[in-house]
Design an enzyme around this catalytic site. Structure first.
Site, mmCIF file in Angstrom:
data_model
loop_
_atom_site.group_PDB
_atom_site.id
_atom_site.type_symbol
_atom_site.label_atom_id
_atom_site.label_comp_id
_atom_site.label_asym_id
_atom_site.label_seq_id
_atom_site.Cartn_x
_atom_site.Cartn_y
_atom_site.Cartn_z
ATOM 1 N N ASP A 230 0.821 -1.206 0.000
ATOM 2 C CA ASP A 230 0.000 0.000 0.000
ATOM 3 C C ASP A 230 0.864 1.268 0.000
ATOM 4 O OD1 ASP A 230 -2.700 1.208 0.332
ATOM 5 O OD2 ASP A 230 -1.876 1.928 2.234
ATOM 6 N N GLU A 260 1.331 -0.130 -4.916
ATOM 7 C CA GLU A 260 0.372 0.897 -5.314
ATOM 8 C C GLU A 260 1.096 2.243 -5.286
ATOM 9 O OE1 GLU A 260 -3.338 3.492 -3.594
ATOM 10 O OE2 GLU A 260 -1.741 2.709 -2.369
#
Ligand code: CA
Length: 490
Positions: A230, A260
């Site tokens: 993340d 990400e």
């Protein structure tokens, strides 16, 4: 060997703590259709307890095992159910990808009185004040866990900053006493180290040690196969090469990892890949924006340029193309939904070409009840075709028109795609070894093409539509498998 991943959650899943069981029940059908990777949501307790989607991470060691933040279970269930779901995926040869949220912590147990500077939100290198007294929620003692698995206590020294002063009850960006945002992050807003909550300081050795210790523990407990990382643009880019290397050595396996990095600028993504030593792949955010733009621009979009300036084109081995996700879906932080009429086009573009690991979104596969979104028509069929028929090394491209583009994946079981964002069109291909064959469009069984005695065929699509042709006998096989799947997924 190419893979097909599914992101098996969307933002508005019911808060029924049943999702791990859902994963367990669905694993067989997912594998039968052709998925071999599943990305599961963050499994640890968030500050919102049973209603936290998982990104408001409170305790990495609480996978639904301790009575913390109102319940033992998380939004998705208990630790035991999580582990059973993973085991079931493994039984069906599906790799499980864990969602790793290291950037920030939320929902601290206690406050601390320290000194900090207030920072300008839109230029994070600029302090608005000198060091002032503040009271911040930064002490995590995890009283419900009582030191099980790790007795590490997080305090303000483990963080660089936060966004709330409890002394004056005001929201403001604070950089802690003598601390400095990491330099090795995105330069958005001057410095994008900070996103939310208490920002983890990766320059503190005891913090890094604890995250390594946790990684070993997590692998050992869950037997997970890979990682979705993340918010990597807000984490020191020198952290993950070492961490992933250690995890991979432990497992003696080149574990898959996808980061990400939310940016539509392909150069920024390529820069990150290089700075982080190509230790992970990245979601192809530029391609997502192209798909969204194409879907909202109708025939004003130049389809021949859909892959220009994307990671899929510039760094194909490091690109994970996707259409939408839990952040881009309607109502979410990064909302940029690919319009429904274009979803079939978009999935054909990522699934039926040479991408190494495209990712299908649960909200497209199952639907989104919250927004009355139905499953995307033909998506199961496309995943099946990718897994069972597609020969990605034998592509003949015809991306030669502003509106109507197409390609043929040749080989023993050819797949022909023709799509347009304007008026109807067609493409001709010569399919050697498939003379006098009947081809069926998966979106319309009555739409058939007959190739001639030399294997030549002309394949068309209607106004604004996408057609995918496969051979009659392959179509029969596909229907058997996909029908089996539909009749058993209730
Ligand atoms: Ca950060």
């Amino acid at each position: 060997m190419n893979n097909t991943m599914i992101q098996y959650f969307e933002w508005y899943l019911p808060e029924d703590h049943f999702h791990w069981n859902r994963v367990k029940n669905d694993a067989h059908n997912l594998s039968r259709v052709g998925f071999d990777r599943i990305w599961l949501p963050p499994a640890y307790k968030g500050q919102g307890g049973p209603s936290d989607v998982g990104y408001g991470v409170y305790d990495l060691y609480d996978l639904g095992e301790f009575d913390q933040k109102k319940t033992v279970w998380t939004k998705y269930g208990t630790k035991e159910e999580y582990i059973k779901a993973i085991e079931e995926c493994h039984r069906h040869k599906i790799e499980v990808i864990g969602d790793i949220v290291f950037n920030h912590r939320m929902g601290a147990d206690e406050t601390e009185k320290i000194k900090a500077r207030e920072i300008n939100w839109s230029d994070r290198d600029q302090a608005l004040t000198g060091e002032e007294d503040v009271e911040v929620w930064t002490r995590f003692t995890f009283p419900g866990r009582k030191g099980k698995y790790s007795d590490f206590i997080w305090d303000w020294s483990c963080f660089t900053g936060t966004d709330y002063d409890a002394r004056t009850k005001t929201t403001k960006l604070l950089e802690f006493n003598a601390k400095k945002w990491s330099e090795n992050v995105s330069q958005e807003e001057g410095n994008y180290d900070y996103i939310m909550g208490d920002d983890v300081d990766f320059s503190v050795p005891k913090v890094v040690e604890e995250l390594y210790r946790w990684g070993h523990w997590y692998l050992d407990q869950t037997k997970i196969d890979g990682f979705r990382l993340d918010a990597v643009k807000s984490i020191d880019d020198q952290f993950f090469p070492g961490w992933l290397n250690e995890m991979r050595q432990t497992r003696q396996d080149n574990m898959f990892a996808v980061g990400e990095y939310w940016s539509g600028n392909v150069e920024e993504l390529v820069h990150y890949l290089s700075e982080s030593q190509y230790c992970m792949t990245l979601f192809d955010v530029p391609l997502h924006f192209h798909l969204r733009d194409a879907s909202t621009s109708y025939d004003r979009y130049d389809m021949s340029k859909i892959f220009e300036g994307t990671l899929t084109k510039e760094e194909p081995q490091s690109a994970v193309p996707f259409v939408d996700n839990h952040d881009t879906q309607p109502g979410q932080a990064l909302e940029s939904w690919v319009e429904d009429w274009f979803k079939g086009h978009a999935y054909a573009l990522i699934l039926l070409r040479d991408a190494v690991c495209p990712c299908v979104f649960y909200g497209d596969y199952v639907g989104i009840e919250h927004d009355q979104k139905k499953p995307v028509a033909g998506l199961k069929e496309m995943v099946w075709i990718r897994h069972h028929l597609l020969d990605a090394e034998n592509l003949e491209d015809c991306l030669d028109d502003r509106h109507c583009i197409g390609w043929a994946a040749k080989g023993p079981h050819p797949v022909i795609v023709v799509m347009t964002n304007g008026l109807s069109g067609s493409k001709s291909f010569c399919l050697k070894g498939h003379e006098n064959a009947v081809w069926i469009d998966i979106f319309d069984e009555n739409n058939k093409v007959l190739s001639d005695a030399n294997g030549n065929g002309t394949f068309s699509c209607k106004d604004g539509q996408c057609s995918i042709y496969i051979k009659e006998e392959d179509h029969r096989r596909m229907k058997e498998d996909v029908y089996y799947e539909s009749s058993n997924c209730q």
